[in-house]
Scaffold this active site. Structure first.
Site, PDB file in Angstrom:
ATOM      1  N   GLU A   1      -5.919 -57.551 101.458  1.00 49.61           N
ATOM      2  CA  GLU A   1      -6.947 -57.516 102.504  1.00 49.61           C
ATOM      3  C   GLU A   1      -8.201 -58.281 102.101  1.00 49.61           C
ATOM      4  OE1 GLU A   1      -6.287 -53.530 105.250  1.00 49.61           O
ATOM      5  OE2 GLU A   1      -8.087 -53.663 104.049  1.00 49.61           O
TER       6      GLU A   1
ATOM      7  N   HIS B   1      17.328 -55.066  88.625  1.00 44.58           N
ATOM      8  CA  HIS B   1      18.693 -55.010  89.164  1.00 44.58           C
ATOM      9  C   HIS B   1      18.716 -55.273  90.667  1.00 44.58           C
ATOM     10  CE1 HIS B   1      20.331 -53.463  85.327  1.00 44.58           C
ATOM     11  NE2 HIS B   1      19.065 -53.108  85.184  1.00 44.58           N
TER      12      HIS B   1
ATOM     13  N   LYS C   1      -4.063 -53.764 116.278  1.00 44.73           N
ATOM     14  CA  LYS C   1      -4.640 -52.618 116.992  1.00 44.73           C
ATOM     15  C   LYS C   1      -4.885 -52.986 118.455  1.00 44.73           C
ATOM     16  CE  LYS C   1      -7.169 -50.760 113.052  1.00 44.73           C
ATOM     17  NZ  LYS C   1      -8.476 -50.565 112.465  1.00 44.73           N
TER      18      LYS C   1
HETATM   19  O1  PA5 Z   1      -9.801 -51.332 103.606  1.00 46.40           O
HETATM   20  C1  PA5 Z   1      -9.998 -51.017 104.760  1.00 46.40           C
HETATM   21  O2  PA5 Z   1     -11.102 -51.082 105.270  1.00 46.40           O
HETATM   22  C2  PA5 Z   1      -8.870 -50.474 105.626  1.00 46.40           C
HETATM   23  O3  PA5 Z   1      -7.653 -50.516 104.981  1.00 46.40           O
HETATM   24  C3  PA5 Z   1      -9.147 -49.038 106.012  1.00 46.40           C
HETATM   25  O4  PA5 Z   1      -9.273 -48.272 104.843  1.00 46.40           O
HETATM   26  C4  PA5 Z   1      -8.072 -48.473 106.909  1.00 46.40           C
HETATM   27  O5  PA5 Z   1      -7.857 -49.308 108.013  1.00 46.40           O
HETATM   28  C5  PA5 Z   1      -8.445 -47.080 107.391  1.00 46.40           C
HETATM   29  O6  PA5 Z   1      -9.664 -47.110 108.054  1.00 46.40           O
HETATM   30  P1  PA5 Z   1     -10.515 -45.813 108.314  1.00 46.40           P
HETATM   31  O7  PA5 Z   1     -10.867 -45.220 107.006  1.00 46.40           O
HETATM   32  O8  PA5 Z   1     -11.709 -46.296 109.088  1.00 46.40           O
HETATM   33  O9  PA5 Z   1      -9.658 -44.863 109.120  1.00 46.40           O
END
Ligand code: PA5
Length: 444
Positions: free
Chosen positions: A285, A306, A420
């Protein structure tokens, strides 16, 4: 092996020292940006000094909140992405591999809201029926669909079983200080809450209550975890050759520039499986944007030798490995001698299992280098809270440095929104009318 180290000599057949060191000035610049908050995404740098800035009083409050679940058979940590993976990684790394089949000393931590699996949710509800359980619901935004669905279902079950007033005492919410549906709900229902600071992004939040509370509930020492992170924060604060985060960030960027587009995080200890999942989110990310970024993958060796071993040894040469090697094992076990030796294993009789594992690791590393797969080694003295805290902070700070070297904003995640938007459009969420029409037209 007494401290976390980065060894990169096995990459030198692919990139030379000069190519790696060429990234050191950019790494120094990145460290300054992270320290002074002058780079891209500088409103999300709260994690950089978090270990030293976390007050003992907060750690005590988290431990107290964890103890409030004593008497529960299960505590369900609800969250996804950064609100899930850090706690899961640390708990898995520290837990007995067969903990679920052995008597528990305290509540067992389960996870929900990290998927939208109907069977998963149904089976969890069936497990919790008639049991005393608590909930930690974690969402920074307070609006994420997956944990919201799980929380709605488990809250209803808990209230039915314990009554609304008692249920409210068994729910802790970790979310934004002011914004989001979860904050509103927690205030109205009177839940105990912890705040996720605005300036700490989800994937950098394991050392906040997001990760620390579930880890404390599972019975692990969060003060030792943070102490390990503090030591790593101190030792990676200055640019220079001894800074292992600089070494890792510079080496992986040099490899990327040399055409190695995929990094495989390798472990030889099955307890690190979820640590790799956490690492993949952190790097994926943070760096995968603007049509750039090393693709983070992972394997558990020797298991995956394996399955994926063939590809790694002989497939397309676009990969490099980062091997986490754990020094000491918590337990000792030798391979026994056998008078008949029908299985032919007496040549390793008397050796510890870990000695065989280490030879498998060494042999694999040599074979992979010979096959054109360079590797870095990260040494971890042992799997305990302090070492894991250090490793977490090491990967976080190296990620910030590496992302800035790559020239991206490592602290946003615009690409996560696309699925989303489509999902909301397909589900006819209010406010998504135009998107609904557009996506339905695409499906015709
Ligand atoms: O790193 C990030 O920002 C995302 O992976 C969030 O942690 C994830 O989408 C969950 O979001 P939230 O904590 O707002 O529910």
């Amino acid at each position: 092996m007494e401290k976390i180290q980065v060894i990169n000599q096995n990459v030198l057949g692919t990139v030379n020292e000069e190519a790696i060191k060429a990234f050191y000035p950019a790494a120094a610049d990145a460290i300054e940006k992270l320290d002074k908050g002058t780079g891209a995404g500088n409103d999300f740098l709260g994690w950089v000094k978090l270990p030293t800035e976390t007050p003992e009083a907060l750690l005590d409050e988290i431990n107290d909140a964890a103890r409030a679940f004593d008497g529960c058979e299960y505590v369900v940590a609800i969250g996804i992405g950064g609100s899930y993976l850090g706690a899961k990684a640390v708990i898995s790394a520290l837990s007995d591999s067969f903990a679920e089949f052995k008597p528990a000393k305290g509540p067992r931590v389960l996870f929900a809201g990290q998927n939208i699996g109907e069977d998963y949710t149904y089976e969890l509800v069936e497990l919790l029926k008639g049991k005393k359980f608590g909930i930690i619901v974690i969402s920074k935004s307070g609006t994420t669909t997956e944990p919201a669905i799980a929380f709605r279902i488990l809250k209803e079950l808990l209230e039915t079983q314990a009554g609304k007033a008692e249920a409210a005492k068994l729910i802790v919410a970790i979310t934004d200080e002011k914004k989001g549906a979860l904050r509103k709900l927690a205030t109205e229902e009177g839940y105990k809450t912890f705040v996720i600071a605005d300036n700490v992004g989800g994937r950098f939040s394991v050392l906040t209550p997001v990760g620390l509370l579930p880890i404390a509930v599972a019975g692990y020492d969060i003060k030792a975890l943070v102490a390990g992170a503090r030591e790593m924060q101190a030792s990676t604060a200055e640019a220079g050759e001894e800074n292992i985060a600089v070494k890792y960030a510079a080496t992986r960027n040099a490899l990327y520039q040399a055409g190695k587009k995929i990094e495989i995080l390798v472990n030889y200890n099955p307890k690190l499986h979820y640590f790799a999942e956490w690492w993949k989110q952190l790097y994926g990310e943070s760096e995968g944007k603007d049509l750039k970024g090393i693709f983070p993958a992972s394997v558990d060796f020797t298991t995956d030798l394996h399955s994926m071993g063939q590809w790694i040894q002989d497939g397309e040469r676009t990969i490099f490995e980062t091997v986490i090697t754990v020094g000491e094992q918590a337990h000792k076990m030798e391979i026994p001698a056998d008078a008949d030796n029908l299985d032919g294993l007496n040549y390793i009789a008397g050796k510890r299992i870990d000695e065989v594992n280490k030879m498998a690791e060494l042999g694999t590393r040599i074979a992979h280098v010979d096959g054109g797969v360079p590797n870095m080694i990260i040494t971890l003295p042992r799997l305990d809270e302090k070492c894991l805290g250090g490793l977490i902070y090491f990967f976080e700070i190296a990620c910030g440095i590496s992302g800035y070297i790559l020239g991206v904003n490592p602290f946003n995640q615009p690409g996560v929104e696309d699925y989303k938007r489509n999902m909301f459009a397909l589900l006819n969420k209010p406010g998504y009318e135009e998107e609904s029409k557009a996506i339905q037209a695409k499906l015709k």
